[in-house]
Design an enzyme around this catalytic site. Structure first.
Site, short mmCIF file in Angstrom:
data_model
loop_
_atom_site.label_atom_id
_atom_site.label_comp_id
_atom_site.label_asym_id
_atom_site.label_seq_id
_atom_site.Cartn_x
_atom_site.Cartn_y
_atom_site.Cartn_z
N HIS A 55 0.91 -1.12 0.07
CA HIS A 55 -0.13 -0.02 0.27
C HIS A 55 0.83 1.34 0.08
CE1 HIS A 55 -4.23 2.01 1.59
NE2 HIS A 55 -3.49 2.63 1.36
N HIS A 57 1.49 5.31 -1.85
CA HIS A 57 1.08 6.10 -3.33
C HIS A 57 2.10 6.15 -4.29
CE1 HIS A 57 -2.98 6.22 -2.05
NE2 HIS A 57 -2.91 5.74 -0.58
N GLN A 151 -10.02 8.68 -4.76
CA GLN A 151 -9.69 9.40 -3.93
C GLN A 151 -10.50 10.13 -3.46
OE1 GLN A 151 -6.40 10.41 -2.05
NE2 GLN A 151 -8.51 10.39 -0.63
N HIS A 213 -10.05 1.16 0.51
CA HIS A 213 -9.16 1.92 1.66
C HIS A 213 -10.46 2.15 2.80
CE1 HIS A 213 -6.32 3.67 -0.66
NE2 HIS A 213 -5.95 5.05 0.29
N GLU A 216 -10.76 4.83 7.59
CA GLU A 216 -9.67 5.31 7.78
C GLU A 216 -9.66 7.02 8.85
OE1 GLU A 216 -5.12 6.58 6.57
OE2 GLU A 216 -6.92 6.75 4.81
N ASP A 312 2.28 3.45 2.63
CA ASP A 312 1.52 4.50 3.09
C ASP A 312 2.37 5.54 1.85
OD1 ASP A 312 -1.00 5.46 2.38
OD2 ASP A 312 -1.68 5.76 4.73
N TRP A 318 -0.98 13.87 3.56
CA TRP A 318 -1.72 13.30 4.13
C TRP A 318 0.46 12.67 5.62
CZ3 TRP A 318 -2.42 13.31 -0.41
CH2 TRP A 318 -3.99 12.67 -0.96
#
Length: 419
Positions: A55, A57, A151, A213, A216, A312, A318
C-alpha cells in the site's frame, strides 16, 4: 547459468545455509549443494524474500514539500481537499518523474513488490496513465500493481460529466489490476455501502483484485469493513480482497470485534495496517487517552487472519516523513501492535514479506520455494532478532538471480574504543 549463494541464514529454512539458483529461479535450498558456475559468499547474513509494500501512494511522492499547499490541521480530510486542487494541471511527465523517484527510493531499501494506490478521480486519468507506464517500464526490476483508487469518492466526485465510479471503470479498462475505493469519504453511509457493492461488481466483471481504503477514521460507527467482507464472501473473492487501514476497528466494541474476527477467519479477507501514517493522522480529536490509529493487528495474527504492514506515504499531504524503508515500518508496527515476544520475532518479517505478497495475491510467484523466481534481499544481521533490533540495513537485493544492487558492509574509519 548456475549460481550458488553460500554461508547464508535463510528465512524459513532453518537448516539451510546455501541457495542454488539456475536460470534465474530457485533450484535448491540446503547444504553442500555441489558445484556452480559462480559462488557468492553471503558472510553469514540473513536472507529474506524481498520486502513487499502492499500500500503506497507513488503519485503523491514529496508533494508535502511543495510551497503551494500545507495541511495545517494534519487530518486526512484536509489532505484530500488540498490534493484535489493540487493535482489539477499536473502533467503525466511530472507524475512519472515523482513515481520513478519513489520507486527508486523503495528499491534501494530492498522492496521489489509495490501495490500503487493511484488516484483516478481526474477526468484525464493522468496519474493512472503515468503509473501504468512506469509499471511496464520497470517490470524487470520490480513488480507493481496499479490500483484504480477514487480518492475523492466513487459517488461524491463528479467532474466533466464523469463520476468517480466511471473513472474507476475506465482505469480498469486501461490495465489497472486492482479496484480501489474509499467508502468513508462518500457523503453518506448509504453511498459508502453503494460504492462497496459496485467495487465488488467491477472486480467480478473485469476479474480484478480489490483493495479498499476502509474505515480510516476513529469513528467507531464506521463499519464498512463488515459490508466489504460480506460482499466479497458472497461473491467468493474474499481471498482476492484487501481492507486497508481499518482504524476504527481498533476502537470498536469487543463484542462486535469478536463476531467479525470469526467472519474474517471464514472469509480469508486480507488486511493492511499503515502504522506510522495512521499513528500520525488518527486521534486528532482525542485528548487523552489518545488513540493511535492502528487496527487489531495482534488479534489478526493470533487468529490466523492475513495482515501486513506498509508505508502508505512518502512526504505528502497526509504524512510529512517516510522514505520507503519497510524496516522502519516494521519496527514501528511491532511496537504499536505489541508483537515483540520471543516467538513473534521469529515471524515478524512475514508482516513485510509473505503476508504482503498474499494480500497482493502473488503466492504463486513469491517466496522461497524451488522453481520460483530467485528474488531475495540480504540484511546486515545474523538472524531475525538482531535484524529487527538493530533495524538492519539491506546490503543487497537480488532479482531473478542477478544483483539489483550490492553494498559493502559498513565499517568504521575510526573505531570506538573504551579502553
Amino acid at each position: 547459468m548456475k549460481k550458488k549463494f553460500i554461508n547464508a541464514k535463510v528465512y524459513g529454512h532453518k537448516d539451510a545455509s546455501e541457495i542454488l539458483v539456475e536460470d534465474g529461479k530457485f533450484s535448491k535450498f540446503g547444504n553442500n549443494l555441489g558445484n556452480a558456475d559462480e559462488v557468492i559468499d553471503l558472510d553469514g547474513k540473513l536472507v529474506i524474500p524481498p520486502y513487499v509494500d502492499a500500500h503506497l501512494h507513488l503519485d503523491y511522492y514529496m508533494i508535502g514539500k511543495t510551497d503551494e499547499v500545507k495541511n495545517e490541521s494534519g487530518t486526512l480530510f484536509e489532505a484530500i481537499d488540498l490534493w484535489n486542487d493540487f493535482k489539477k494541471g499536473t502533467t503525466k511527465e511530472e507524475m512519472k518523474k515523482r513515481i520513478y523517484q519513489a520507486v527508486e527510493d523503495c528499491l534501494s531499501y530492498g522492496t521489489q513488490y509495490i501495490r500503487a494506490q493511484t488516484d483516478c478521480t481526474d477526468p484525464n486519468l493522468t496519474g493512472i496513465k503515468a503509473a501504468l507506464e512506469v509499471r511496464d517500464e520497470l517490470k524487470d526490476k520490480c513488480t507493481i500493481q496499479v490500483v484504480a483508487f477514487p480518492q475523492n469518492g466513487m459517488y461524491s466526485y463528479k467532474e466533466a460529466g464523469k463520476t468517480g465510479r466511471d473513472l474507476v471503470e475506465e482505469a480498469l479498462k486501461l490495465g489497472c489490476e486492482v479496484v480501489g475505493g474509499i467508502p468513508h469519504n462518500e457523503w453518506s453511509r448509504e453511498l459508502g455501502e453503494k460504492s462497496l457493492k459496485e467495487i465488488v461488481a467491477l472486480a467480478v466483471k473485469y476479474n480484478k483484485l480489490i483493495d479498499v481504503h476502509c474505515d480510516e477514521t476513529d469513528d467507531v460507527m464506521a463499519r464498512f469493513v463488515e459490508v466489504l467482507n460480506a460482499e466479497a464472501m458472497m461473491n467468493g473473492i474474499a481471498e482476492k480482497t484487501t481492507a486497508s487501514h481499518t482504524c476504527s476497528f481498533g476502537s470498536a466494541d469487543n463484542s462486535y470485534a469478536f463476531r467479525m474476527m470469526g467472519l474474517f477467519r471464514k472469509s480469508k479477507l486480507n488486511f493492511v495496517s499503515l502504522p506510522t501514517e495512521n499513528a500520525f493522522l488518527q486521534g486528532r480529536q482525542d485528548s487523552y487517552p489518545k488513540r493511535r490509529g492502528i487496527t487489531r493487528v495482534r488479534e489478526f495474527v493470533d487468529n490466523g487472519v492475513n495482515v501486513c504492514f506498509a508505508q502508505d506515504s512518502i512526504v505528502d499531504l497526509w504524512y510529512p516523513a517516510g522514505n520507503g524503508n519497510l524496516m522502519n515500518i516494521l519496527d514501528n508496527g511491532i511496537h504499536l501492535a505489541q508483537l515483540m515476544g520471543e516467538k513473534d520475532f521469529e515471524k515478524d518479517f512475514d508482516l513485510v514479506t509473505y503476508n504482503g505478497a498474499k494480500a497482493m495475491y502473488l503466492q504463486d510467484e513469491y517466496g522461497f520455494d524451488e522453481g520460483k523466481p530467485a528474488n531475495f534481499i540480504v540484511l546486515d544481521a545474523p538472524n531475525e532478532f538482531e535484524a529487527i533490533r538493530n533495524r538492519a540495513e539491506c546490503l543487497s537485493s537480488v532479482r531473478n538471480g542477478e544483483f539489483l544492487f550490492k553494498k559493502a558492509k559498513r565499517e568504521f574509519e575510526v573505531a570506538l574504543k573504551l579502553k
